[in-house]
Design a protein around this motif. Sequence first.
Motif, PDB file in Angstrom:
ATOM      1  N   HIS A   1       0.865  -0.942   0.198  1.00  0.00           N
ATOM      2  CA  HIS A   1       0.035   0.017  -0.585  1.00  0.00           C
ATOM      3  C   HIS A   1       0.812   1.279   0.333  1.00  0.00           C
ATOM      4  N   ARG A   2       0.376   2.245  -0.778  1.00  0.00           N
ATOM      5  CA  ARG A   2       1.105   2.979  -0.246  1.00  0.00           C
ATOM      6  C   ARG A   2       0.209   4.484   0.673  1.00  0.00           C
ATOM      7  N   TYR A   3      -1.257   4.494   1.478  1.00  0.00           N
ATOM      8  CA  TYR A   3      -1.352   5.193   1.905  1.00  0.00           C
ATOM      9  C   TYR A   3      -1.200   4.984   3.112  1.00  0.00           C
TER      10      TYR A   3
ATOM     11  N   ILE B   1       1.591  -3.860  10.004  1.00  0.00           N
ATOM     12  CA  ILE B   1       1.023  -2.405   9.271  1.00  0.00           C
ATOM     13  C   ILE B   1       1.011  -1.451   9.530  1.00  0.00           C
ATOM     14  N   ASN B   2       0.495  -1.154  10.805  1.00  0.00           N
ATOM     15  CA  ASN B   2      -0.190  -0.040  11.670  1.00  0.00           C
ATOM     16  C   ASN B   2       1.473   0.584  12.199  1.00  0.00           C
ATOM     17  N   ALA B   3       1.972  -0.261  12.351  1.00  0.00           N
ATOM     18  CA  ALA B   3       3.699  -0.138  13.248  1.00  0.00           C
ATOM     19  C   ALA B   3       4.458   0.063  12.032  1.00  0.00           C
ATOM     20  N   TYR B   4       4.421  -0.112  11.012  1.00  0.00           N
ATOM     21  CA  TYR B   4       5.036   0.052   9.873  1.00  0.00           C
ATOM     22  C   TYR B   4       4.381   1.916   9.254  1.00  0.00           C
ATOM     23  N   ASN B   5       2.725   2.257   9.097  1.00  0.00           N
ATOM     24  CA  ASN B   5       2.782   3.229   8.769  1.00  0.00           C
ATOM     25  C   ASN B   5       3.269   4.569  10.039  1.00  0.00           C
TER      26      ASN B   5
ATOM     27  N   TYR C   1      -9.192   1.234   6.313  1.00  0.00           N
ATOM     28  CA  TYR C   1     -10.146   0.560   5.313  1.00  0.00           C
ATOM     29  C   TYR C   1      -9.458   0.887   3.564  1.00  0.00           C
ATOM     30  N   LYS C   2      -8.847   1.733   4.010  1.00  0.00           N
ATOM     31  CA  LYS C   2      -8.270   2.736   2.946  1.00  0.00           C
ATOM     32  C   LYS C   2      -7.094   1.348   1.887  1.00  0.00           C
ATOM     33  N   ILE C   3      -6.682   1.424   3.513  1.00  0.00           N
ATOM     34  CA  ILE C   3      -5.869   0.106   2.892  1.00  0.00           C
ATOM     35  C   ILE C   3      -5.291  -1.078   2.496  1.00  0.00           C
TER      36      ILE C   3
END
Length: 244
Positions: free
Chosen positions: A16-18, A56-60, A100-102
């Motif tokens: 993802h990019r978001y 993923i949340n940690a990455y973002n 949800y966008k991810i």
Amino acid sequence: MHMIKWLATNEIKAVHRYLPIKATAIKKYNVAVKTSGPLMYVYQNTSNEFLLFRGINAYNSLSVLFPNKKVPCIIIRDDIQEIDWYDACLLNCVKENVYYKIKEEIIQTILTSSNNDTKKIADLLNCSEGEIRQHYIINKKVPIKAKKIVDKQGRTRLVNAIYNDPTFISYQPLLLHSATNDINRLTNEKLKYFKWYLNAGYSLNQKDTNLSKQLYELNKIVDLKEAFNTYWLQLELTKIKYPL
């Protein structure tokens, strides 16, 4: 065999990019650092690329706040195919309850890579193919020029609701314009109000082909506050009284 390696997010590839705004990133980061163990899980392929599939949340959060900060990651050496990497990311999106966008972005990537294989995604998400088509594949009747905008803005579900419902056939160009407009954008709730309006026997004047003027009229119809004000005014004017 799994191993631990210290990596920064700018060394890791994601499907993802978001990315979240800073305030959201801070909240997610504070939650992530309280958990025990490595923050992210990544595949290391034969090209020595690091591919995120969990955390993923940690990455973002790290990408927004500290993209150069090295943190412990679980490394899995695997010559994984791209489509299998996408699948692993999608499954972890569900487990981690990410924004949800991810999830939508990853689903679109899988659909593009698998020639719209809705069965595969339906099996992964334990839902019907109909749900995938309705939410993530833009109706074929949508003009080609508009499809990229609809996809970019994440409006597929709303636009499909417009094009799948025969109630809106004569209003599709207007509703599509409203759904992708930056000002007073159409929402699912507003579309529901407009359907009530049409089912009640009313219609929108389309003699004037100017979409901007039609859009102005549509916005008045689906403005719930204005509708209630008009209703209350009518009650006041008619002086309705309860029977004794």
